[in-house]
Scaffold this motif. Structure first.
Motif, short mmCIF file in Angstrom:
data_model
loop_
_atom_site.label_atom_id
_atom_site.label_comp_id
_atom_site.label_asym_id
_atom_site.label_seq_id
_atom_site.Cartn_x
_atom_site.Cartn_y
_atom_site.Cartn_z
N GLY A 54 10.48 91.83 68.92
CA GLY A 54 11.17 93.70 69.05
C GLY A 54 10.84 94.04 67.11
O GLY A 54 11.45 95.19 68.02
N VAL A 55 9.54 93.81 66.85
CA VAL A 55 10.30 94.21 65.26
C VAL A 55 8.58 93.84 64.94
O VAL A 55 7.79 93.43 65.34
N GLU A 56 7.78 95.70 64.44
CA GLU A 56 6.12 94.99 63.61
C GLU A 56 6.46 94.26 62.67
O GLU A 56 7.38 93.40 61.62
N THR A 57 4.82 93.34 62.57
CA THR A 57 5.29 92.48 62.02
C THR A 57 5.38 93.52 60.22
O THR A 57 4.74 93.96 59.77
N LEU A 58 6.09 92.87 59.97
CA LEU A 58 6.61 92.89 57.70
C LEU A 58 5.40 92.57 56.93
O LEU A 58 5.18 91.33 56.65
N ASP A 59 4.27 93.27 56.18
CA ASP A 59 3.12 92.55 55.48
C ASP A 59 3.50 92.83 54.29
O ASP A 59 4.31 94.03 53.70
N ALA A 60 2.74 92.37 53.34
CA ALA A 60 2.55 92.34 52.40
C ALA A 60 4.16 92.25 50.89
O ALA A 60 4.28 92.83 50.43
N ILE A 61 5.03 91.38 52.26
CA ILE A 61 5.82 90.86 51.60
C ILE A 61 5.91 90.01 49.66
O ILE A 61 5.19 89.20 50.18
N ASN B 211 6.29 80.43 68.79
CA ASN B 211 5.39 82.04 68.50
C ASN B 211 5.93 83.15 68.28
O ASN B 211 5.25 84.26 67.84
N SER B 212 6.94 83.41 67.38
CA SER B 212 7.69 84.90 67.71
C SER B 212 8.48 84.94 66.03
O SER B 212 8.83 85.95 65.98
N PHE B 213 8.95 83.56 65.77
CA PHE B 213 8.99 83.82 64.11
C PHE B 213 8.88 82.80 63.06
O PHE B 213 8.72 81.55 63.40
N TYR B 214 8.01 83.79 62.60
CA TYR B 214 6.94 83.22 61.64
C TYR B 214 6.65 84.21 60.55
O TYR B 214 6.96 84.65 60.09
N VAL B 215 6.50 82.70 59.17
CA VAL B 215 6.39 83.39 58.02
C VAL B 215 4.37 83.13 57.99
O VAL B 215 3.93 82.31 57.99
N LEU B 216 3.75 84.65 57.57
CA LEU B 216 2.19 83.49 57.71
C LEU B 216 1.81 84.39 55.78
O LEU B 216 2.15 84.77 55.41
N ALA B 217 1.16 83.15 55.39
CA ALA B 217 0.97 82.78 53.89
C ALA B 217 -0.18 82.08 54.10
O ALA B 217 -0.86 81.62 53.98
N PRO C 37 3.99 77.19 49.50
CA PRO C 37 3.54 76.86 47.76
C PRO C 37 3.70 78.10 46.40
O PRO C 37 3.35 79.48 47.25
N LYS C 38 3.77 77.72 44.98
CA LYS C 38 4.73 78.82 43.96
C LYS C 38 3.46 79.92 43.99
O LYS C 38 3.61 80.76 43.07
N ASP C 39 1.60 79.39 44.07
CA ASP C 39 1.22 80.47 44.37
C ASP C 39 0.58 81.53 45.10
O ASP C 39 0.11 82.58 44.91
N VAL C 40 1.53 81.27 46.00
CA VAL C 40 1.54 82.13 47.23
C VAL C 40 2.73 83.53 46.47
O VAL C 40 3.66 83.14 46.91
N ALA C 41 1.66 84.70 46.63
CA ALA C 41 2.72 85.49 45.86
C ALA C 41 3.56 86.87 47.19
O ALA C 41 4.42 86.87 46.42
N GLU C 42 2.70 86.39 47.95
CA GLU C 42 3.48 87.80 49.39
C GLU C 42 3.44 86.75 50.76
O GLU C 42 2.18 86.31 50.42
N VAL C 43 3.85 87.31 51.24
CA VAL C 43 3.73 86.56 53.00
C VAL C 43 4.22 88.23 53.47
O VAL C 43 4.27 88.56 53.74
N SER C 44 3.71 87.64 55.18
CA SER C 44 4.16 88.41 56.37
C SER C 44 5.39 87.53 56.79
O SER C 44 4.78 86.70 57.10
N LEU C 45 6.10 88.41 58.15
CA LEU C 45 7.16 88.45 58.42
C LEU C 45 6.77 88.70 60.65
O LEU C 45 6.72 89.85 60.13
N LYS D 102 -1.36 79.89 56.90
CA LYS D 102 -1.04 79.41 57.67
C LYS D 102 0.92 79.39 57.67
O LYS D 102 0.87 80.43 57.44
N LYS D 103 0.75 79.18 58.89
CA LYS D 103 2.58 79.45 59.29
C LYS D 103 3.67 78.94 59.15
O LYS D 103 3.51 77.82 59.39
N TYR D 104 4.53 79.89 58.92
CA TYR D 104 5.21 78.78 58.46
C TYR D 104 7.08 78.92 59.61
O TYR D 104 7.01 80.17 59.47
N LEU D 105 7.14 77.96 60.13
CA LEU D 105 8.22 78.65 61.49
C LEU D 105 9.72 78.49 60.53
O LEU D 105 9.59 77.48 59.31
#
Length: 166
Positions: free
Chosen positions: A154-161, A93-99, A142-150, A102-105
């Motif tokens: 203990g850290v604000e969500t990091l968006d538009a990476i 629930n606390s370590f993931y990338v959102l593309a 997938p290759k068509d995904v250009a940016e993600v959120s992390l 879809k959530k990637y653990l």
């Protein structure tokens, strides 16, 4: 004559070694300065406010996405515990990338340990360019995904990476 030649050779070798060491230190200092001056891909504050998390790399290589953070100090002489360990609940629930939606653990090793720092404590000091660092490996979107959120604890969500492909 042989003794003079040996002394001259030793002096030349010592001079070359000192010159090389000086160049190496200069190159290291330049590399360190370049590393700390690279514009981050995304930023967010730590929960305690001691530092700013900065995404410095998000590389998709094959089926693995590696994200690296550094923490820029915002406080003086402050120790901040970002997280102590990674429980199964935290892993899910606390370590993931959102593309997209879809959530990637985090990926895990053969012992089911997540491929990231097992705990994270930073030491903020305004005189230091970096308070700490973090990295994690995730399944690559997938290759068509250009940016993600992390999201990490203990850290604000990091968006538009923005992702880099290698």
């Amino acid at each position: 004559m042989v003794k003079v030649t040996r002394i001259a050779t030793t002096v030349c070798a010592l001079g070359a070694l000192l010159a090389t060491t000086g160049l190496a230190q200069t190159a290291f200092a330049q590399t360190q300065a370049e590393t700390t001056s690279v514009a981050p891909l995304a930023t967010g504050l730590t929960d305690g406010g001691a530092a700013e998390a900065q995404v410095v790399e998000a590389v998709r290589a094959g089926d693995v996405l590696t994200i690296k953070l550094r923490f820029k100090p915002l406080a003086t002489n402050q120790l901040e515990r970002i997280y102590d360990s990674i429980s199964q609940d935290a892993y899910e629930n606390s370590f993931y990338v959102l593309a997209g939606n879809k959530k990637y653990l985090l990926l895990t090793d053969s012992s089911d340990k997540p491929l990231t720092n097992p705990n994270l404590v930073i030491k903020a000091n305004k005189d230091s360019p970096i308070a700490g660092s973090w990295h994690g490996r995730f399944p690559a979107p997938p290759k068509d995904v250009a940016e993600v959120s992390l999201t990490i604890p203990g850290v604000e969500t990091l968006d538009a990476i923005k992702l880099t492909d290698r």
